[in-house]
Design an enzyme around this catalytic site. Structure first.
Site, PDB file in Angstrom:
ATOM      1  N   LYS A   1       6.480  10.821   6.047  1.00 55.24           N
ATOM      2  CA  LYS A   1       6.244  11.545   4.789  1.00 55.24           C
ATOM      3  C   LYS A   1       6.620  13.016   4.906  1.00 55.24           C
ATOM      4  O   LYS A   1       7.017  13.622   3.916  1.00 55.24           O
ATOM      5  CB  LYS A   1       4.778  11.391   4.353  1.00 55.24           C
ATOM      6  CG  LYS A   1       4.484  10.003   3.785  1.00 55.24           C
ATOM      7  CD  LYS A   1       3.280  10.012   2.873  1.00 55.24           C
ATOM      8  CE  LYS A   1       3.031   8.639   2.298  1.00 55.24           C
ATOM      9  NZ  LYS A   1       1.743   8.527   1.614  1.00 55.24           N
TER      10      LYS A   1
ATOM     11  N   LYS B   1      10.527  -1.193   4.306  1.00 54.20           N
ATOM     12  CA  LYS B   1       9.339  -1.673   3.589  1.00 54.20           C
ATOM     13  C   LYS B   1       9.530  -1.537   2.068  1.00 54.20           C
ATOM     14  O   LYS B   1      10.070  -0.543   1.600  1.00 54.20           O
ATOM     15  CB  LYS B   1       8.136  -0.829   4.044  1.00 54.20           C
ATOM     16  CG  LYS B   1       6.808  -1.267   3.470  1.00 54.20           C
ATOM     17  CD  LYS B   1       5.690  -0.309   3.866  1.00 54.20           C
ATOM     18  CE  LYS B   1       5.666   0.920   2.987  1.00 54.20           C
ATOM     19  NZ  LYS B   1       4.396   1.656   2.996  1.00 54.20           N
TER      20      LYS B   1
ATOM     21  N   LYS C   1       6.188   1.548  -3.373  1.00 55.02           N
ATOM     22  CA  LYS C   1       6.056   1.995  -4.752  1.00 55.02           C
ATOM     23  C   LYS C   1       6.641   3.392  -4.969  1.00 55.02           C
ATOM     24  O   LYS C   1       6.814   3.824  -6.094  1.00 55.02           O
ATOM     25  CB  LYS C   1       4.603   1.915  -5.235  1.00 55.02           C
ATOM     26  CG  LYS C   1       3.537   2.597  -4.364  1.00 55.02           C
ATOM     27  CD  LYS C   1       2.152   2.453  -5.013  1.00 55.02           C
ATOM     28  CE  LYS C   1       0.903   2.397  -4.216  1.00 55.02           C
ATOM     29  NZ  LYS C   1       0.627   2.910  -2.975  1.00 55.02           N
TER      30      LYS C   1
HETATM   31  P1  TYM Z   1      -1.078   2.050   0.052  1.00 53.09           P
HETATM   32  O1  TYM Z   1      -1.580   2.486  -1.273  1.00 53.09           O
HETATM   33  O2  TYM Z   1       0.201   2.636   0.527  1.00 53.09           O
HETATM   34  O3  TYM Z   1      -0.928   0.497   0.092  1.00 53.09           O
HETATM   35  C1  TYM Z   1      -2.004  -0.360  -0.271  1.00 53.09           C
HETATM   36  C2  TYM Z   1      -2.008  -1.595   0.597  1.00 53.09           C
HETATM   37  O4  TYM Z   1      -0.795  -2.313   0.451  1.00 53.09           O
HETATM   38  C3  TYM Z   1      -0.220  -2.565   1.731  1.00 53.09           C
HETATM   39  N1  TYM Z   1       1.232  -2.540   1.570  1.00 53.09           N
HETATM   40  C4  TYM Z   1       2.060  -3.529   1.954  1.00 53.09           C
HETATM   41  N2  TYM Z   1       1.824  -4.718   2.545  1.00 53.09           N
HETATM   42  C5  TYM Z   1       2.883  -5.501   2.792  1.00 53.09           C
HETATM   43  N3  TYM Z   1       4.164  -5.175   2.465  1.00 53.09           N
HETATM   44  C6  TYM Z   1       4.442  -3.995   1.871  1.00 53.09           C
HETATM   45  N4  TYM Z   1       5.695  -3.691   1.545  1.00 53.09           N
HETATM   46  C7  TYM Z   1       3.363  -3.114   1.598  1.00 53.09           C
HETATM   47  N5  TYM Z   1       3.283  -1.881   1.009  1.00 53.09           N
HETATM   48  C8  TYM Z   1       1.980  -1.560   1.024  1.00 53.09           C
HETATM   49  C9  TYM Z   1      -0.719  -1.424   2.602  1.00 53.09           C
HETATM   50  O5  TYM Z   1      -0.673  -1.752   3.968  1.00 53.09           O
HETATM   51  C10 TYM Z   1      -2.128  -1.264   2.101  1.00 53.09           C
HETATM   52  O6  TYM Z   1      -2.989  -2.194   2.705  1.00 53.09           O
HETATM   53  N6  TYM Z   1      -3.977   4.806   3.050  1.00 53.09           N
HETATM   54  C11 TYM Z   1      -3.880   3.568   2.297  1.00 53.09           C
HETATM   55  C12 TYM Z   1      -4.988   3.441   1.258  1.00 53.09           C
HETATM   56  C13 TYM Z   1      -6.339   3.631   1.813  1.00 53.09           C
HETATM   57  C14 TYM Z   1      -7.049   2.693   2.629  1.00 53.09           C
HETATM   58  C15 TYM Z   1      -8.312   3.305   2.900  1.00 53.09           C
HETATM   59  C16 TYM Z   1      -6.749   1.426   3.138  1.00 53.09           C
HETATM   60  C17 TYM Z   1      -7.159   4.706   1.648  1.00 53.09           C
HETATM   61  N7  TYM Z   1      -8.322   4.514   2.292  1.00 53.09           N
HETATM   62  C18 TYM Z   1      -9.260   2.662   3.707  1.00 53.09           C
HETATM   63  C19 TYM Z   1      -7.714   0.792   3.934  1.00 53.09           C
HETATM   64  C20 TYM Z   1      -8.942   1.409   4.202  1.00 53.09           C
HETATM   65  C21 TYM Z   1      -2.555   3.507   1.581  1.00 53.09           C
HETATM   66  O7  TYM Z   1      -1.930   4.511   1.342  1.00 53.09           O
HETATM   67  O8  TYM Z   1      -2.203   2.279   1.156  1.00 53.09           O
END
Ligand code: TYM
Length: 333
Positions: free
Chosen positions: A116, A198, A201
């Site tokens: 990032k 990956k 979004k």
């Molecule tokens: P975020 O918002 O980027 O993504 C949310 C969840 O989706 C999963 N994910 C994917 N899984 C498979 N293939 C993909 N292409 C893909 N893109 C995203 C991510 O692994 C995630 O599980 N920091 C985290 C949000 C967060 C969080 C937490 C998660 C904040 N606090 C506490 C777990 C526990 C995040 O940015 O996810």
């Protein structure tokens, strides 16, 4: 005191920072309803989104939309605590404390921080750097046992464990040590245009399927998905990343292995594979899209649910925070 009767606690979060993708759905969201015997909390991680510039009106809209999406995906908001991270101040409060128990070196090694910082070179802010500490606070506040995530978040759950273990070593058993829950085969859904990257979004729209895309958009995007020129439907992520990604999507939604999905399509061409994927995705997402629109239309109902669930989360979070304040020596009259 170890209580073997204790129900397991499941926690996860998603950032309301863009259109949620099929990757978010298959890697995370879809698995959230798989813990009927646990106490589950799922948050909209709105504080995390501020580490990258957001349009304020869009952020508010996306946060409400994500709340509705959790429910539309089958999470009952009475059984699961669905809430907004910023509504529970204990997240930011614990994050401050844990910042003081986390090392600069650890944070600078985080892959997501490195990625990032390259992507947003003009805004490498302190929040982006400390992002995993806020995530650790999210998890540790609720004495979480299990964290269902996609594989890209594994490193953040690991650092959360390290921070918790360090804190416990100093002050006794304050935090439960959480385990990541990652479904191996579908833990990383790839971009449709660059299947070695990956699906994200934050990338251009044609590289991902949004959970709320119309059937026509889904068909069009999958038709254009990058494959290869050898024409054989075979699961081989290294040599055939595009075809393998389509097989992973298809098999995850059908609850079979990618190899079995390939077997079912033996002898057919990529056109048939893409059609099977598109129709399966549409079949899965259409009822979700419809329910999402209904839930979002009842804004008062949605808001009441969010206020109620923030109170439930707050009550749980306060317990851990109070314990932490006491352990580190903050004066409490
Ligand atoms: P975020 O918002 O980027 O993504 C949310 C969840 O989706 C999963 N994910 C994917 N899984 C498979 N293939 C993909 N292409 C893909 N893109 C995203 C991510 O692994 C995630 O599980 N920091 C985290 C949000 C967060 C969080 C937490 C998660 C904040 N606090 C506490 C777990 C526990 C995040 O940015 O996810």
């Amino acid at each position: 005191m170890e209580n073997t009767e204790k129900r397991k606690v499941v926690f996860s979060g998603i950032q309301p920072s863009g259109n949620l993708t099929l990757g978010n759905y298959i890697g995370a969201l879809r698995n959230f309803s798989g813990f009927p015997d646990a106490d589950c909390l799922y948050c909209m991680a709105d504080l995390h989104t501020l580490t990258v510039r957001q349009d304020p009106a869009q952020l508010r809209k996306r946060t409400a939309s994500l709340a509705a999406l959790y429910v539309a995906c089958g999470l009952d908001p009475e059984k699961n605590i669905i809430y907004c991270q910023s509504h529970v101040p204990a997240h930011a409060e614990l994050a401050w404390i844990l910042n003081c128990y986390t090392y600069m070196g650890e944070m600078s090694r985080m892959t997501q921080f490195k990625d990032k910082s390259q992507k947003h070179a003009d805004n490498i802010n302190v929040g982006l750097f400390a992002y995993p500490v806020l995530m650790a606070s999210d998890i540790l506040l609720y004495q979480t046992d299990i964290v269902p995530v996609g594989v890209d978040q594994k490193q953040h759950v690991e650092i959360c464990r390290d921070i918790a273990q360090r804190f416990n070593a100093l002050y006794g058993d304050v935090f439960t040590i959480p385990e990541p829950y990652i479904r191996k085969a579908s833990a990383k859904i790839m971009s449709l245009s660059e299947p070695t990257k990956k699906m994200s979004k934050s990338d251009p729209e044609d590289t991902y399927i949004a959970i709320l895309d119309s059937p026509d958009d889904i068909r069009r995007k999958i038709k254009r998905a990058v494959t290869d020129s050898d024409g054989e439907i075979r699961y081989d992520p290294e040599n055939k990343p595009g075809v393998s990604n389509l097989l992973v999507i298809l098999s995850a939604l059908k609850n079979i292995t990618p190899e079995a999905a390939a077997q079912e399509l033996q002898g057919l061409g990529y056109g048939a594979l893409k059609e099977a994927v598109a129709e399966t995705v549409i079949g899965e997402l259409t009822p979700i899209r419809q329910r999402h629109a209904e839930i979002l239309a009842d804004r008062d109902g949605l808001n009441a649910m969010l206020i109620h669930n923030a109170e439930r989360a707050q009550a749980l979070a306060r317990k851990t925070l109070r314990k932490v304040y006491k352990k580190v020596g903050l004066y409490q009259p």
